[in-house]
Design a protein around this motif. Structure first.
Motif, mmCIF file in Angstrom:
data_model
loop_
_atom_site.group_PDB
_atom_site.id
_atom_site.type_symbol
_atom_site.label_atom_id
_atom_site.label_comp_id
_atom_site.label_asym_id
_atom_site.label_seq_id
_atom_site.Cartn_x
_atom_site.Cartn_y
_atom_site.Cartn_z
ATOM 1 N N ALA A 81 -7.919 32.108 12.500
ATOM 2 C CA ALA A 81 -8.179 30.730 11.932
ATOM 3 C C ALA A 81 -8.756 30.345 10.456
ATOM 4 O O ALA A 81 -9.657 30.341 9.768
ATOM 5 C CB ALA A 81 -9.259 30.024 12.700
ATOM 6 N N SER A 82 -8.349 28.830 10.387
ATOM 7 C CA SER A 82 -8.366 28.494 8.800
ATOM 8 C C SER A 82 -10.306 27.865 8.619
ATOM 9 O O SER A 82 -9.558 26.474 8.479
ATOM 10 C CB SER A 82 -7.274 27.177 8.191
ATOM 11 O OG SER A 82 -6.720 28.299 7.840
ATOM 12 N N VAL A 136 -19.438 31.519 0.752
ATOM 13 C CA VAL A 136 -18.190 30.542 1.960
ATOM 14 C C VAL A 136 -17.280 31.379 2.651
ATOM 15 O O VAL A 136 -16.846 31.848 1.752
ATOM 16 C CB VAL A 136 -19.019 29.282 1.854
ATOM 17 C CG1 VAL A 136 -20.461 28.896 1.712
ATOM 18 C CG2 VAL A 136 -18.171 29.102 0.365
ATOM 19 N N ALA A 137 -16.974 30.388 3.618
ATOM 20 C CA ALA A 137 -15.736 30.732 4.067
ATOM 21 C C ALA A 137 -15.278 28.866 3.348
ATOM 22 O O ALA A 137 -15.522 28.500 3.816
ATOM 23 C CB ALA A 137 -15.449 30.946 5.722
ATOM 24 N N VAL A 138 -14.005 29.735 3.308
ATOM 25 C CA VAL A 138 -12.838 28.117 2.662
ATOM 26 C C VAL A 138 -11.561 28.074 3.209
ATOM 27 O O VAL A 138 -11.013 29.024 2.614
ATOM 28 C CB VAL A 138 -13.192 28.213 0.905
ATOM 29 C CG1 VAL A 138 -12.250 27.086 0.318
ATOM 30 C CG2 VAL A 138 -14.110 27.986 0.745
ATOM 31 N N LEU A 139 -11.367 28.078 4.050
ATOM 32 C CA LEU A 139 -9.714 27.354 4.588
ATOM 33 C C LEU A 139 -9.341 28.915 5.358
ATOM 34 O O LEU A 139 -8.580 29.719 4.974
ATOM 35 C CB LEU A 139 -8.660 27.178 3.250
ATOM 36 C CG LEU A 139 -9.279 25.350 3.480
ATOM 37 C CD1 LEU A 139 -7.728 24.891 2.154
ATOM 38 C CD2 LEU A 139 -8.514 24.983 4.410
ATOM 39 N N GLY A 140 -10.318 29.606 5.641
ATOM 40 C CA GLY A 140 -10.326 31.141 6.701
ATOM 41 C C GLY A 140 -10.421 31.864 4.968
ATOM 42 O O GLY A 140 -10.083 33.236 6.162
ATOM 43 N N ALA A 173 -16.716 34.123 -10.280
ATOM 44 C CA ALA A 173 -16.674 32.556 -9.075
ATOM 45 C C ALA A 173 -15.300 33.419 -8.294
ATOM 46 O O ALA A 173 -14.586 33.677 -9.696
ATOM 47 C CB ALA A 173 -16.230 31.455 -9.589
ATOM 48 N N ALA A 174 -15.128 33.758 -7.555
ATOM 49 C CA ALA A 174 -13.513 34.087 -7.002
ATOM 50 C C ALA A 174 -13.578 33.843 -5.304
ATOM 51 O O ALA A 174 -14.138 33.188 -4.788
ATOM 52 C CB ALA A 174 -13.573 35.770 -6.722
ATOM 53 N N TYR A 175 -12.273 33.912 -4.869
ATOM 54 C CA TYR A 175 -11.342 33.301 -3.824
ATOM 55 C C TYR A 175 -10.581 34.094 -3.794
ATOM 56 O O TYR A 175 -9.337 33.833 -4.443
ATOM 57 C CB TYR A 175 -11.168 31.689 -3.305
ATOM 58 C CG TYR A 175 -10.760 31.199 -2.626
ATOM 59 C CD1 TYR A 175 -11.227 31.377 -1.666
ATOM 60 C CD2 TYR A 175 -9.326 30.718 -1.999
ATOM 61 C CE1 TYR A 175 -11.005 30.446 -0.473
ATOM 62 C CE2 TYR A 175 -8.473 30.855 -0.982
ATOM 63 C CZ TYR A 175 -9.613 30.282 -0.417
ATOM 64 O OH TYR A 175 -9.093 30.119 1.326
ATOM 65 N N GLU A 176 -10.635 34.542 -1.974
ATOM 66 C CA GLU A 176 -9.425 35.054 -1.484
ATOM 67 C C GLU A 176 -9.239 35.091 -0.126
ATOM 68 O O GLU A 176 -10.173 34.398 0.225
ATOM 69 C CB GLU A 176 -9.894 36.859 -1.615
ATOM 70 C CG GLU A 176 -9.251 37.804 -1.390
ATOM 71 C CD GLU A 176 -9.878 39.299 -0.345
ATOM 72 O OE1 GLU A 176 -9.976 40.247 -1.442
ATOM 73 O OE2 GLU A 176 -10.719 38.934 0.458
ATOM 74 N N PRO A 219 -14.125 35.876 7.309
ATOM 75 C CA PRO A 219 -15.539 35.974 6.478
ATOM 76 C C PRO A 219 -16.239 34.905 6.150
ATOM 77 O O PRO A 219 -15.985 33.556 6.185
ATOM 78 C CB PRO A 219 -14.738 36.477 5.617
ATOM 79 C CG PRO A 219 -13.442 36.152 4.537
ATOM 80 C CD PRO A 219 -12.968 35.609 6.259
ATOM 81 N N HIS A 220 -17.637 35.932 5.965
ATOM 82 C CA HIS A 220 -18.490 34.948 5.618
ATOM 83 C C HIS A 220 -18.938 33.760 6.870
ATOM 84 O O HIS A 220 -19.689 32.663 6.497
ATOM 85 C CB HIS A 220 -18.223 34.224 4.327
ATOM 86 C CG HIS A 220 -17.953 34.864 2.923
ATOM 87 N ND1 HIS A 220 -17.887 34.242 1.906
ATOM 88 C CD2 HIS A 220 -18.335 36.182 2.402
ATOM 89 C CE1 HIS A 220 -17.685 35.504 0.825
ATOM 90 N NE2 HIS A 220 -17.966 36.534 1.754
#
Lengths: 286, 852
Positions: free
Chosen positions: B190-191, B221-225, B249-252, B739-740
């Motif tokens: 899910a996103s 936090v979760a962002v768009l899955g 800072a990172a986004y995966e 995640p998160h």
């Protein structure tokens, strides 16, 4: 009314064996391949309100099982002989759990090697007084017939055998407590044994489930004979504990009998045993 | 007449009666013989009813062919059925039973002469007495007169028993595979956006947290899955100075199942090349987020004669078996690492042959034809370089060979340098596997492993590394170093040898060690020699002996004791004694040490789990030093905005993990959603990814530390948790956790009821017991078969709400020559109401002719 030898009597490790032996008395004919039932005793409280039995068919043929409930507990006669008396009609003063017990499923067919869980549900009335309520789960098994499509002709070698296992069930509602008073202790001698008879009365509102150790001590305090047994005191009971005399050593002056009753059990029943003060005593042989 | 004889006669009379008109009335019996029906029983196989002869001595003669067929013992009959050839147990030498010469011949045993009442031909069928059968089959044959049974047992078992055991093992293997090993169905990711998780760590080498401390904190936090993370690192010095060392800072985001792009990471990330490096930029790959332990499948098919079958075992667990009717290769899953297989082959006469196979798969190995890439670039967050770009490509050339190439571009002080890399792994079928990695100008290393058998194995690795790569060494020098390691095991002893030195020079470091298990522990001995080229360092020769022992105690409460002695050429060099034990919800250890140059020291450490995380403390003292102490506090919290005020402790599994939450409830209105008309189900156990939780009074559960992205099963305990009159509408949800954030999985409980009824046999219908009934759920189409009990009653447990149809199976009606009235019983299981039972109208069986 049926009778059964005491179900709580033997040591915990042999409880199931005793159950089987007791069940054999109920069975019309004993069978080596009958269904096994575990555990040997169920303890349910008002929070959980349910418990489960595991049935296993180790035999070669299918078994038909029916689960019913009966009321009965261990009682004794004036000689200390103990029987479990099942009452067809339960007096209102007896704490019977039978009216509010249900089994799911209450009938089933166990194929060879199959296991099945049977859930026991307690549905007590709202105004039920605190205390312990008793019943026996009667697991009756008979050799099941094969499907009629698989039978050939009218030949039948099936022996109509019915085996009944009686599993003790204690339902504890609200606040429960137990205790034990030994009203009398005496010794009776035979040619080869010395029997200790303990007249025990339960206290509180729950059965006293415990363990008895009886020792015969010689004049130097050495244990020359010993018997251990699990006991269940539902109301008042006279229990006989036979001590086998050592061969060639008749009791002499200075010998004593020492006994102790405590509320402890080994095995899977241990977590369900209600705490109570131990009782003990020693007296010289007459 | 003895009592035993009388009992036989009485029982047998019963058997004759049971046999009916075909038994006692049979013609042509030898003089003094009786005939009747017995049941031949073979444990775990079954039984067969046979016609037996009883000789004048009261002994039973069994028909040979049906008994051999029941036991699946192959046999051959010659000379018009008067000569029988029967193989012995496990296919051993064949016995000859000769009815003409009246003799039983067995290899390795004296011939047995057959008396006139030991073996007879009757109605063209050979019959043998139990004592002959006992010798022929080398089995125990027991006649049970009270039950009119003959029981046959043998060790080794009869082929039919072996077959029954195999089938039981296979059924168990299939059940296990369904319960545990089976692959979960796919589920979408899910996103989702939201949630929240915190992780922190405070460590200090000083009792004052403002001195010599390090603070690490992360929030996610979760962002768009995907998962977004920010973090900081701050520290204080011994002097008390404070500084913010790093902000990250990172986004995966993971794209499950996508072939060409499975993961994108931006921000502070780690590269995926031959060497993992930190960078501030972007990384892309099509490699799976988590590699499953399973590598590939192979087909196992031993060359076997007709009639043989085989099974494949892995670590004692049955993983595949051949179909005796249509032999075909058995697919077996190979895992990364070592996969030992055992192939058991069974012959038709009970022969058994066992063969071992071994497969080794390096962790970097790819499936045949699989292509994985990794690429990325960005700025270096540390002072070691200015910018970094990398790319790597790995390809599974065959199932046994994987090759990879790539490179990295580093720019430092305005100058760029490109370094190429290569790696590969080889895993031929058998006991060997090898790997190599190389980065231009940095290192070249390779290893070969051999796993000969369960008792013996070995490994050899060699490396040439520049400073800064591979294992750190206290032997300084600007040059590359070479390093050769060899290890082996010849059970129960293991040994290892290490030799190392500067490039192009003789070795300056040796170590040889041996270890073996001892009761409750192991013992290790080693010799080490160091010859530094640097004259400032002294030569050293050390012999050490170390032991590790579990002390008596309850499981998971066992203290452990370790002791070590070290000796140099001058004498004893050092000694060590330590005790470690679980303590409450933590762990404590005490370690005393003495060394010639340093004197004695004592260290005490303690670890304890607390609701918000974990505390670790250590204190040490030595003869000439003051007490030193340090500690670490770490932990995590998972936040659930839909349930404010009740964050869930996450321990060390905060950032990067996911949670699952939901309600378990009695779905009175049957809409599948927890609403006003429903009641919460408290204290229900829920399980996900090996973790368990229980519902609270609101019927809610929250479980954290679930690995994200890959499918997980969420299930409720259907046995012990709730009342037997209720059942979950589904006992399992499969989802891909984002995640998160807490992912949702609700479990509505639906009412179930017990069906009771009866089938009655009318005049002329043999029985109503054992009749097959068909029960169909009209809403779902689910179909069940039920057998009536001996008295014709039937009982079906746990019927869910809905409409049903019940009818007698046509096969049963045909077998009985009957028809059912009514032909179909329709009924409905209602959701409302307290009565747990549904009773349906009685079905009557009538003679089919009577109804026509």
């Amino acid at each position: 009314m049926k009778t059964l030898s005491p179900l709580h009597a033997p040591r915990a490790r042999s409880a199931l064996a005793c159950l089987l032996a007791g069940a054999a008395l109920l069975a019309d004919v004993g069978r080596a391949d009958a269904v096994t039932v575990t555990p040997a005793a169920l303890f349910i409280d008002h929070r959980t309100r349910s418990a489960s039995l595991t049935l296993h068919n180790p035999g070669l043929t299918a078994e038909e099982i029916e689960i019913t409930f009966a009321f009965g507990y261990a009682r004794s006669d004036e000689h200390g002989r103990i029987q479990v008396v099942f009452l067809d009609s339960v007096p209102p003063y007896e704490p019977s759990a039978v009216p509010f017990l249900r089994a799911f499923p209450r009938r089933l067919r166990l194929e060879p090697g199959q296991r099945q869980l049977v859930r026991i549900l307690v549905q007590p009335p709202r105004d039920l007084a605190d205390g312990e309520y008793w019943a026996r789960v009667m697991v009756a098994s008979t050799g099941g017939q094969p499907p009629i499509e698989q039978r050939t002709g009218d030949v039948r070698l099936q022996l109509e055998v019915r085996t009944v296992f009686a599993v003790a069930l204690n339902y504890r509602h609200g606040s429960v407590a137990t205790g034990l008073e030994v009203e009398d202790a005496r010794v009776e001698a035979t040619d080869s044994t010395l029997d200790l008879l303990l007249d025990m009365e339960r206290q509180g509102n729950a059965a006293f489930l415990g363990h008895v150790v009886v020792e015969l001590l010689d004049d130097r305090g050495r244990v020359v004979a010993e018997v251990e047994q699990d006991v269940a005191v539902y109301r008042r009971i006279l229990w006989r504990f036979p001590l086998a005399l050592p061969e060639g050593r008749p009791p002499a002056a200075g010998w004593r009998v020492r006994w102790r009753v405590d509320a402890e059990r080994d095995g899977e029943e241990a977590p369900h045993i209600l705490r109570a003060s131990a009782r003990s005593g020693t007296f010289p042989l007459p | 007449m003895t009592m035993r004889r009388l009992a036989r006669q009485l029982s047998f009379a019963g058997a004759l009666l049971l046999a009916g008109p075909g038994g006692a009335a049979a013609q042509g019996l030898p003089s003094g013989y009786d005939q009747g029906l017995f049941q031949v029983v073979i444990p775990r196989v079954g039984s067969a009813v046979v016609v037996v002869l009883v000789n004048p001595q009261g002994d039973v003669l069994l028909p040979l062919a049906p008994v051999l067929e029941l036991a699946s013992v192959p046999f051959a009959a010659d000379e018009g059925g008067a000569l029988f050839r029967v193989p012995g147990p496990a296919g051993s030498d064949t016995a000859l039973l000769d009815f003409t010469r009246r003799q039983l011949t067995r290899p390795g045993a004296a011939d047995l002469a057959l008396g006139p009442d030991d073996a007879r031909m009757h109605d063209g069928e050979p019959y043998v007495a139990t004592r002959v059968l006992r010798e022929l089959l080398r089995a125990q044959v027991t006649v049970e007169w009270p039950h009119l049974q003959v029981a046959l047992t043998r060790d080794p078992p009869f082929p039919a028993q072996r077959q029954a055991e195999l089938e039981l093992q296979r059924r168990l293997a299939e059940v296990r595979a369904r319960g545990h090993g089976a692959e979960l169905p796919d589920a979408p990711l899910a996103s989702r956006t939201g949630g929240g998780v915190l992780s922190w760590s405070l460590s200090s080498r000083h009792l004052d947290p403002l001195k010599a401390s390090n603070l690490f904190g992360q929030a996610g936090v979760a962002v768009l899955g995907g998962r977004a993370t920010v973090g900081l690192v701050a520290s204080t010095s011994y002097a008390g100075g404070t500084g913010l060392e790093q902000v990250t800072a990172a986004y995966e985001r993971v794209f499950p199942g996508e072939r060409w792009l499975s993961r994108v990471a931006v921000g502070d990330v780690v590269s995926d090349g031959v060497v993992a490096r930190s960078l501030r930029g972007v990384s892309l790959t099509n490699a799976p987020f988590t590699r499953t332990p399973q590598f590939d499948q192979i087909l196992v098919q031993p060359d076997l004669p007709a009639g043989w079958q085989f099974e494949v075992y892995q670590e004692g667990r049955l993983v595949g078996f051949s179909d005796p009717a249509a032999p075909a290769p058995v697919p077996v899953a190979l895992s990364y690492g070592t996969t030992p297989l055992e192939v058991r082959m069974y012959g038709p006469a009970g022969e058994e042959v066992v063969s071992d196979l071994l497969y080794q798969i390096p962790t970097e190995h790819l499936q045949d034809g699989q292509l994985l890439y990794a690429a990325g670039g960005g700025a270096c967050p540390t002072a070691r370089c200015d910018a970094l770009g990398y790319g790597a490509l790995d390809y599974g050339v065959t199932r046994w060979l994987t090759l990879g190439t790539g490179g990295e571009y580093l720019r430092e002080d305005g100058e760029g340098a490109l370094r190429l890399s290569a790696r590969g792994s080889i895993a031929p079928q058998g006991h060997w596997m090898g790997e190599f990695q190389a980065l231009q100008g940095s290192f070249l290393q390779g290893s070969v492993r051999w796993s000969g058998s369960r008792r013996a194995s070995g490994a050899l690795s060699a490396a040439l590394r520049s400073p800064g790569f591979g294992q750190p060494t206290f032997l300084p020098g600007p040059d590359s170093r070479w390093d050769v390691n060899a290890s082996g095991r010849l059970s129960p002893v293991s040994g290892n040898l290490r030799v190392a030195g500067p490039r192009g020079a003789r070795p300056d470091q040796w170590r040889v060690g041996l270890s073996r298990p001892i009761p409750r522990g192991y013992l290790q001995g080693a010799f080490e020699a160091i010859r530094p080229a640097d004259p400032a360092l002294e030569d050293l020769d050390l012999v050490s002996l170390r032991t590790f022992t579990l002390l008596p105690g309850r499981w998971r409460r066992q203290p452990t004791l370790n002791a070590a002695l070290r000796a140099a050429a001058e004498g004893l060099h050092g000694a060590e004694l330590g005790l470690s034990m679980p303590l409450g919800s933590g762990h404590a250890s005490v370690n005393g040490r003495w060394q010639t140059e340093l004197g004695a020291s004592l260290a005490v450490s303690f670890t304890r789990s607390v609701p918000w995380g974990r505390f670790q403390g250590v204190a040490s003292a030595s003869g000439d030093e003051v007490l030193r102490a340090g500690y670490t506090l770490d932990g995590g919290l998972a936040l659930d905005p839909r349930s404010p005020g009740s964050p869930v402790p996450a321990g060390s599994f905060g950032i990067g993990f996911a949670g699952v939450r939901g309600h378990v409830f009695y779905d009175y209105d049957g809409d599948g959603r927890f609403g006003a008309g429903d009641e919460p189900a408290a204290d229900i156990q829920v399980r996900v990814a090996g973790r368990t939780g229980r519902t609270d009074a609101r019927g809610m559960y929250q479980i954290w530390a679930v690995p994200p992205y890959d499918p997980v099963a969420v299930s409720v305990d259907t046995v012990a948790s709730f009342l037997p009159t209720w059942a979950p509408s589904t006992s399992r949800h499969v989802l891909r956790p984002v995640p998160h954030v807490f992912n949702d999985a609700d479990f509505p409980l639906v009412r179930t009821r017990e069906l009771i009824g009866e089938v009655v046999a009318g005049p002329g219908v043999l029985t109503s017991g054992g009749v097959t009934l068909e029960l169909v759920h009209l809403d779902t189409g689910e179909r069940r078969e039920v057998l009536t009990f001996e008295d014709g009653q039937f009982y079906v447990s746990r019927l869910q709400v809905g409409g049903y149809e019940l009818r007698v199976a046509p096969a049963s009606l045909r077998a009985l020559g009957a028809r059912a009235v009514p032909g179909t019983v329709r009924f409905r299981v209602e959701g409302r109401g307290e009565d747990p039972f549904v009773e349906v109208e009685t079905v009557r069986l009538e003679r089919a002719e009577a109804g026509r």
